[in-house]
Design a protein around this motif. Structure first.
Motif, PDB file in Angstrom:
ATOM      1  N   GLN A  78      20.869  15.194 -43.590  1.00 47.18           N
ATOM      2  CA  GLN A  78      20.189  14.811 -42.043  1.00 47.18           C
ATOM      3  C   GLN A  78      19.492  15.648 -41.596  1.00 47.18           C
ATOM      4  OE1 GLN A  78      21.063  11.349 -39.627  1.00 47.18           O
ATOM      5  NE2 GLN A  78      21.302  10.274 -41.337  1.00 47.18           N
ATOM      6  N   ALA A  79      20.798  16.876 -40.880  1.00 47.40           N
ATOM      7  CA  ALA A  79      20.154  17.909 -40.036  1.00 47.40           C
ATOM      8  C   ALA A  79      19.135  18.268 -40.511  1.00 47.40           C
ATOM      9  CB  ALA A  79      21.497  18.268 -39.492  1.00 47.40           C
ATOM     10  N   ILE A  80      18.926  19.096 -42.235  1.00 52.20           N
ATOM     11  CA  ILE A  80      18.548  19.888 -42.863  1.00 52.20           C
ATOM     12  C   ILE A  80      17.225  18.867 -42.615  1.00 52.20           C
ATOM     13  CG2 ILE A  80      17.727  20.738 -44.887  1.00 52.20           C
ATOM     14  CD1 ILE A  80      20.677  21.850 -45.000  1.00 52.20           C
ATOM     15  N   ALA A  81      16.814  17.692 -43.773  1.00 49.01           N
ATOM     16  CA  ALA A  81      15.460  17.138 -43.258  1.00 49.01           C
ATOM     17  C   ALA A  81      14.989  16.586 -42.491  1.00 49.01           C
ATOM     18  CB  ALA A  81      16.038  15.857 -43.841  1.00 49.01           C
ATOM     19  N   LEU A  82      15.515  16.859 -40.993  1.00 50.09           N
ATOM     20  CA  LEU A  82      14.519  16.254 -39.747  1.00 50.09           C
ATOM     21  C   LEU A  82      14.331  17.662 -39.074  1.00 50.09           C
ATOM     22  CD1 LEU A  82      17.105  13.812 -37.922  1.00 50.09           C
ATOM     23  CD2 LEU A  82      15.140  13.112 -39.905  1.00 50.09           C
ATOM     24  N   ASN A  83      12.976  17.352 -39.038  1.00 49.28           N
ATOM     25  CA  ASN A  83      12.209  18.459 -37.534  1.00 49.28           C
ATOM     26  C   ASN A  83      12.837  18.237 -36.241  1.00 49.28           C
ATOM     27  OD1 ASN A  83       9.949  19.238 -35.768  1.00 49.28           O
ATOM     28  ND2 ASN A  83       9.358  20.228 -38.317  1.00 49.28           N
ATOM     29  N   GLU A  84      13.474  19.438 -35.818  1.00 49.34           N
ATOM     30  CA  GLU A  84      13.894  19.933 -34.533  1.00 49.34           C
ATOM     31  C   GLU A  84      12.787  19.050 -33.604  1.00 49.34           C
ATOM     32  OE1 GLU A  84      16.588  21.777 -31.769  1.00 49.34           O
ATOM     33  OE2 GLU A  84      14.540  22.701 -32.246  1.00 49.34           O
ATOM     34  N   ALA A  85      11.418  19.752 -33.329  1.00 48.99           N
ATOM     35  CA  ALA A  85      10.594  19.154 -32.481  1.00 48.99           C
ATOM     36  C   ALA A  85      10.264  17.725 -32.292  1.00 48.99           C
ATOM     37  CB  ALA A  85       9.829  20.410 -32.588  1.00 48.99           C
ATOM     38  N   THR A  86       9.888  16.980 -34.143  1.00 56.99           N
ATOM     39  CA  THR A  86       9.330  15.936 -33.618  1.00 56.99           C
ATOM     40  C   THR A  86      10.404  14.636 -34.567  1.00 56.99           C
ATOM     41  OG1 THR A  86       9.267  16.253 -35.902  1.00 56.99           O
ATOM     42  CG2 THR A  86       7.028  16.073 -35.019  1.00 56.99           C
ATOM     43  N   GLY A  87      11.694  15.152 -34.496  1.00 55.90           N
ATOM     44  CA  GLY A  87      12.464  14.260 -35.221  1.00 55.90           C
ATOM     45  C   GLY A  87      12.049  13.376 -36.188  1.00 55.90           C
ATOM     46  N   PHE A  88      11.041  13.946 -36.534  1.00 60.41           N
ATOM     47  CA  PHE A  88      10.647  12.970 -38.469  1.00 60.41           C
ATOM     48  C   PHE A  88      11.012  13.821 -38.978  1.00 60.41           C
ATOM     49  CE2 PHE A  88       6.509  11.252 -35.421  1.00 60.41           C
ATOM     50  CZ  PHE A  88       7.246  10.718 -34.902  1.00 60.41           C
ATOM     51  N   LEU A  89      10.909  13.548 -40.742  1.00 58.44           N
ATOM     52  CA  LEU A  89      11.488  13.873 -41.874  1.00 58.44           C
ATOM     53  C   LEU A  89      10.383  14.985 -42.108  1.00 58.44           C
ATOM     54  CD1 LEU A  89      13.356  13.527 -43.931  1.00 58.44           C
ATOM     55  CD2 LEU A  89      11.474  12.244 -45.174  1.00 58.44           C
ATOM     56  N   GLN A  90      11.240  16.704 -42.016  1.00 59.81           N
ATOM     57  CA  GLN A  90      10.316  17.305 -42.453  1.00 59.81           C
ATOM     58  C   GLN A  90       9.447  16.833 -43.597  1.00 59.81           C
ATOM     59  OE1 GLN A  90      11.237  21.328 -42.416  1.00 59.81           O
ATOM     60  NE2 GLN A  90      13.428  20.511 -41.508  1.00 59.81           N
ATOM     61  N   GLU A  91       7.753  17.526 -43.832  1.00 62.09           N
ATOM     62  CA  GLU A  91       7.616  17.519 -44.798  1.00 62.09           C
ATOM     63  C   GLU A  91       7.942  18.129 -46.036  1.00 62.09           C
ATOM     64  OE1 GLU A  91       3.569  17.156 -43.672  1.00 62.09           O
ATOM     65  OE2 GLU A  91       3.101  16.666 -46.056  1.00 62.09           O
ATOM     66  N   ARG A  92       7.850  19.092 -46.291  1.00 61.79           N
ATOM     67  CA  ARG A  92       8.250  19.499 -47.847  1.00 61.79           C
ATOM     68  C   ARG A  92       9.489  19.802 -47.992  1.00 61.79           C
ATOM     69  NH1 ARG A  92      10.785  25.038 -49.327  1.00 61.79           N
ATOM     70  NH2 ARG A  92      12.035  25.222 -46.712  1.00 61.79           N
ATOM     71  N   PHE A  93      10.534  18.907 -47.412  1.00 59.37           N
ATOM     72  CA  PHE A  93      11.952  18.630 -47.753  1.00 59.37           C
ATOM     73  C   PHE A  93      11.771  17.563 -47.695  1.00 59.37           C
ATOM     74  CE2 PHE A  93      16.050  16.338 -47.143  1.00 59.37           C
ATOM     75  CZ  PHE A  93      16.926  17.253 -48.261  1.00 59.37           C
ATOM     76  N   GLY A  94      10.826  16.340 -47.500  1.00 59.57           N
ATOM     77  CA  GLY A  94      10.982  14.732 -47.694  1.00 59.57           C
ATOM     78  C   GLY A  94      10.308  14.682 -48.267  1.00 59.57           C
ATOM     79  N   LYS A  95       8.862  15.386 -48.613  1.00 57.60           N
ATOM     80  CA  LYS A  95       8.748  15.712 -50.748  1.00 57.60           C
ATOM     81  C   LYS A  95       9.987  15.680 -51.661  1.00 57.60           C
ATOM     82  CE  LYS A  95       3.947  15.793 -49.718  1.00 57.60           C
ATOM     83  NZ  LYS A  95       2.567  16.583 -48.933  1.00 57.60           N
ATOM     84  N   TRP A  96       9.980  16.518 -51.893  1.00 56.70           N
ATOM     85  CA  TRP A  96      11.556  17.605 -52.820  1.00 56.70           C
ATOM     86  C   TRP A  96      12.368  16.600 -53.047  1.00 56.70           C
ATOM     87  CZ3 TRP A  96      16.149  18.001 -52.852  1.00 56.70           C
ATOM     88  CH2 TRP A  96      16.450  19.167 -53.876  1.00 56.70           C
ATOM     89  N   TYR A  97      12.585  15.992 -51.585  1.00 56.06           N
ATOM     90  CA  TYR A  97      13.994  14.744 -51.667  1.00 56.06           C
ATOM     91  C   TYR A  97      13.150  13.475 -52.888  1.00 56.06           C
ATOM     92  CZ  TYR A  97      18.439  12.601 -50.667  1.00 56.06           C
ATOM     93  OH  TYR A  97      19.854  11.702 -50.351  1.00 56.06           O
ATOM     94  N   GLU A  98      12.657  13.325 -52.024  1.00 59.57           N
ATOM     95  CA  GLU A  98      11.606  11.166 -52.619  1.00 59.57           C
ATOM     96  C   GLU A  98      11.360  11.875 -54.603  1.00 59.57           C
ATOM     97  OE1 GLU A  98      12.706   8.965 -50.830  1.00 59.57           O
ATOM     98  OE2 GLU A  98      11.813   8.738 -52.968  1.00 59.57           O
ATOM     99  N   THR A  99      11.201  13.325 -54.619  1.00 54.48           N
ATOM    100  CA  THR A  99      10.696  13.682 -56.044  1.00 54.48           C
ATOM    101  C   THR A  99      12.443  13.578 -56.673  1.00 54.48           C
ATOM    102  OG1 THR A  99       8.478  14.951 -55.306  1.00 54.48           O
ATOM    103  CG2 THR A  99      10.393  15.277 -57.530  1.00 54.48           C
ATOM    104  N   ALA A 100      13.181  14.716 -56.326  1.00 58.65           N
ATOM    105  CA  ALA A 100      14.476  14.692 -56.695  1.00 58.65           C
ATOM    106  C   ALA A 100      14.760  13.288 -57.164  1.00 58.65           C
ATOM    107  CB  ALA A 100      15.513  15.197 -55.473  1.00 58.65           C
ATOM    108  N   ARG A 101      15.118  12.049 -56.433  1.00 61.76           N
ATOM    109  CA  ARG A 101      15.287  10.943 -56.690  1.00 61.76           C
ATOM    110  C   ARG A 101      14.755  10.122 -57.632  1.00 61.76           C
ATOM    111  NH1 ARG A 101      18.052   8.231 -51.443  1.00 61.76           N
ATOM    112  NH2 ARG A 101      18.878   6.952 -53.478  1.00 61.76           N
ATOM    113  N   GLN A 102      12.980  10.415 -57.635  1.00 64.18           N
ATOM    114  CA  GLN A 102      12.255   9.820 -58.768  1.00 64.18           C
ATOM    115  C   GLN A 102      12.946   9.936 -60.379  1.00 64.18           C
ATOM    116  OE1 GLN A 102       8.653  10.160 -56.999  1.00 64.18           O
ATOM    117  NE2 GLN A 102       8.612   8.210 -55.927  1.00 64.18           N
ATOM    118  N   ARG A 103      12.610  11.664 -60.056  1.00 64.47           N
ATOM    119  CA  ARG A 103      13.517  11.917 -61.431  1.00 64.47           C
ATOM    120  C   ARG A 103      14.447  12.216 -61.607  1.00 64.47           C
ATOM    121  NH1 ARG A 103       9.518  17.688 -60.966  1.00 64.47           N
ATOM    122  NH2 ARG A 103       7.973  16.612 -60.682  1.00 64.47           N
ATOM    123  N   LYS A 104      15.969  11.350 -60.893  1.00 70.57           N
ATOM    124  CA  LYS A 104      16.899  11.632 -61.350  1.00 70.57           C
ATOM    125  C   LYS A 104      17.814  12.751 -61.545  1.00 70.57           C
ATOM    126  CE  LYS A 104      17.473   6.322 -62.675  1.00 70.57           C
ATOM    127  NZ  LYS A 104      18.187   6.456 -61.694  1.00 70.57           N
TER     128      LYS A 104
END
Ligand code: ADP
Ligand code: MG
Lengths: 293, 164
Positions: free
Chosen positions: A52-78
């Motif tokens: 979570q700490a790596i995924a979150l952008n400090e300034a916005t508190g939102f998911l970091q785009e680069r990590f977010g996309k990568w993580y979603e793909t990793a989940r989808q591709r198992k």
């Protein structure tokens, strides 16, 4: 040229809040950014605080785009650590799980990361055979180092959950060093006494790794730890010496300590390790290497 | 500008020291002036009764008679005594200690005593607290408890969960 195997270090403590996650990340960040070493870090805690700490952008508190996309793909591709474990425990002759950068996230060029997933919560229920899981981390590391696409690592760090899970069992039976952070208070010190006196029981009949204990959150006055911190350092040292003798374990209380600084709270989410604390982690690393010999 | 918080703290500590020196110097000068005025107008300075009493009591901020290392040695000895079950002896030993030494010992053990001048009782309890922490951290103590548990289960099969 013979391949030098990485130093593998697991941060554990059954007490939460002592700084396992913070110290693991800071150590990896300092080593990969101030030396030419390359490191891999695992989040094995189903609570996912490191992920979570790596995924979150400090300034916005939102998911970091680069990590977010990568993580979603990793989940989808198992391609998560849970899927790897799933493949390992399947009754098949080979551990069929190709590893690549769809499984390993590159935080920076020299600091790579295998995140956690909530599915790890269920792992204990689905896997009944403790010894079926034991070889998992070791085999996974073997796969990673055999892959030509992935550069060799100098160190591998594991952020372990505050409980004795099958994954921690698997890590402890293959890592070089168990690193235990302690804080300058009674209950944290007692936690160390409990771990040191139960590890052998948990891991037997397999050999135990070396165990390094160090003080985190050390309040300082001038340039040295306060008298209160010094008191707990002496007491934990005694606990460590006693356990080393009675349990026949290779445990050492480190002289280096990590100071308590509020700046470290923002380290993972974007602040980085506060400059004045970099030497704390370099000293800790030096002592780990010295201990490992 | 300071480069680090440590540097800033050191600088602050230095300034405090300097200010204290200045105040001490002023206090000394005032004392001299007061002495001279007193000689000329003795009736204007009635003596305060409480002051004499206070100076005769051994003060907490008198210098200790033991070194830092000696304090830690005493502590180790007390822990050893307590582990052997000689708790009364520990208590007596602490009670007969001079107040400055007791205060110094508790400071060396990092006992958190909030007040500026804690009472003997607070200091004594603080040191006793440290001793019992040390005893509870001792792994031989822990092992004894684990073994006892096993003994109880062995001699008392009723309480073990798996009854044949
Ligand atoms: N050296 C330190 N100085 C100040 N705060 C710290 C330090 N190390 C950890 N913390 C803080 O303590 C809390 C718990 O740390 P965390 O790493 O999450 O512990 P754990 O992983 O053991 O549960 C966090 O708020 C963290 O920012
Ligand atoms: Mg954590």
């Amino acid at each position: 040229m013979p391949d030098k195997s990485p130093k593998t270090i697991a941060t554990i403590n059954f007490k939460g809040g002592v700084g396992k996650t913070t110290v693991t990340w800071c150590l990896g960040d300092v080593l990969s950014s101030t030396s030419n070493m390359r490191g891999l870090m695992f989040d094995l805690d189903a609570q996912m605080s490191l992920t979570q700490a790596i995924a979150l952008n400090e300034a916005t508190g939102f998911l970091q785009e680069r990590f977010g996309k990568w993580y979603e793909t990793a989940r989808q591709r198992k391609k998560t650590i849970f899927d790897a474990l799933d493949a390992f425990t399947k009754p098949m002759p080979h551990f069929d799980f190709p590893v690549g950068f769809d499984f390993i996230y590159q935080i920076t060029k020299n600091f790579h990361f295998i995140p956690s997933v909530e599915d790890l919560y269920w792992q204990e229920l689905e896997v009944f055979d403790r010894d079926g899981v034991r070889g998992f981390i070791g085999r996974l590391l073997g796969k990673i180092s055999n892959n030509r696409q992935i550069p060799p690592y100098d160190f591998v760090l594991f952020d372990c959950p505050p409980s004795f899970t099958l994954l921690s069992y698997s890590v402890l039976s293959c890592c070089d060093l168990v690193l235990i952070p302690v804080n300058p208070d009674f209950f944290a010190s007692r936690g160390v006494a409990l771990i040191l006196n139960s590890l052998r029981l948990r891991i037997e009949p397999h050999p135990l790794p070396k165990i390094g204990i160090f003080m985190n959150k050390a309040k300082t006055w001038g340039n040295s730890p306060t008298k209160e911190v010094q008191f707990y350092m002496r007491e934990v040292q005694k606990v460590c010496d006693e356990a080393a003798k009675s349990q026949a374990i290779d445990a050492r209380f480190f002289k280096s300590y990590i100071r308590e600084r509020v700046g470290i709270k923002r380290a993972i989410t974007g602040g980085g390790v506060p400059p004045e604390m970099i030497s704390d982690f370099q000293d800790l690393w030096r002592e780990c290497v010295e201990f490992l010999g | 500008m300071f480069r680090t918080p440590e540097e800033e703290t050191r600088e602050l500590a230095k300034e405090i020291r300097e200010l204290k020196d200045i105040l001490r110097e002023i206090s000394r000068k005032l004392g001299q002036i007061e002495g001279r005025v007193k000689r000329v107008f003795p009736t204007a300075f009635p003596s305060l009764p409480s002051q004499g009493v206070r100076t005769s009591v051994p003060k907490i901020n008198n210098p200790p008679t033991i070194s830092s290392q000696e304090a830690l040695n005493i502590y180790d000895e007390l822990v050893k005594m307590a582990k052997e079950g000689r708790k009364d002896e520990v208590q007596r030993r602490l009670e007969t200690m001079g107040l400055p030494d007791l205060a110094f010992l508790s400071r060396e053990l990092g006992v958190p005593v909030g007040k500026n001048k804690p009472s003997r009782k607070v200091l004594l309890n603080g040191v006793l607290g440290r001793i019992s922490e040390s005893m509870m951290l001792s792994t031989s103590n822990l092992r004894e408890r684990i073994n006892n548990q096993q003994d109880i289960e062995k001699t008392n099969p009723d309480i073990s969960p798996e009854k044949p």
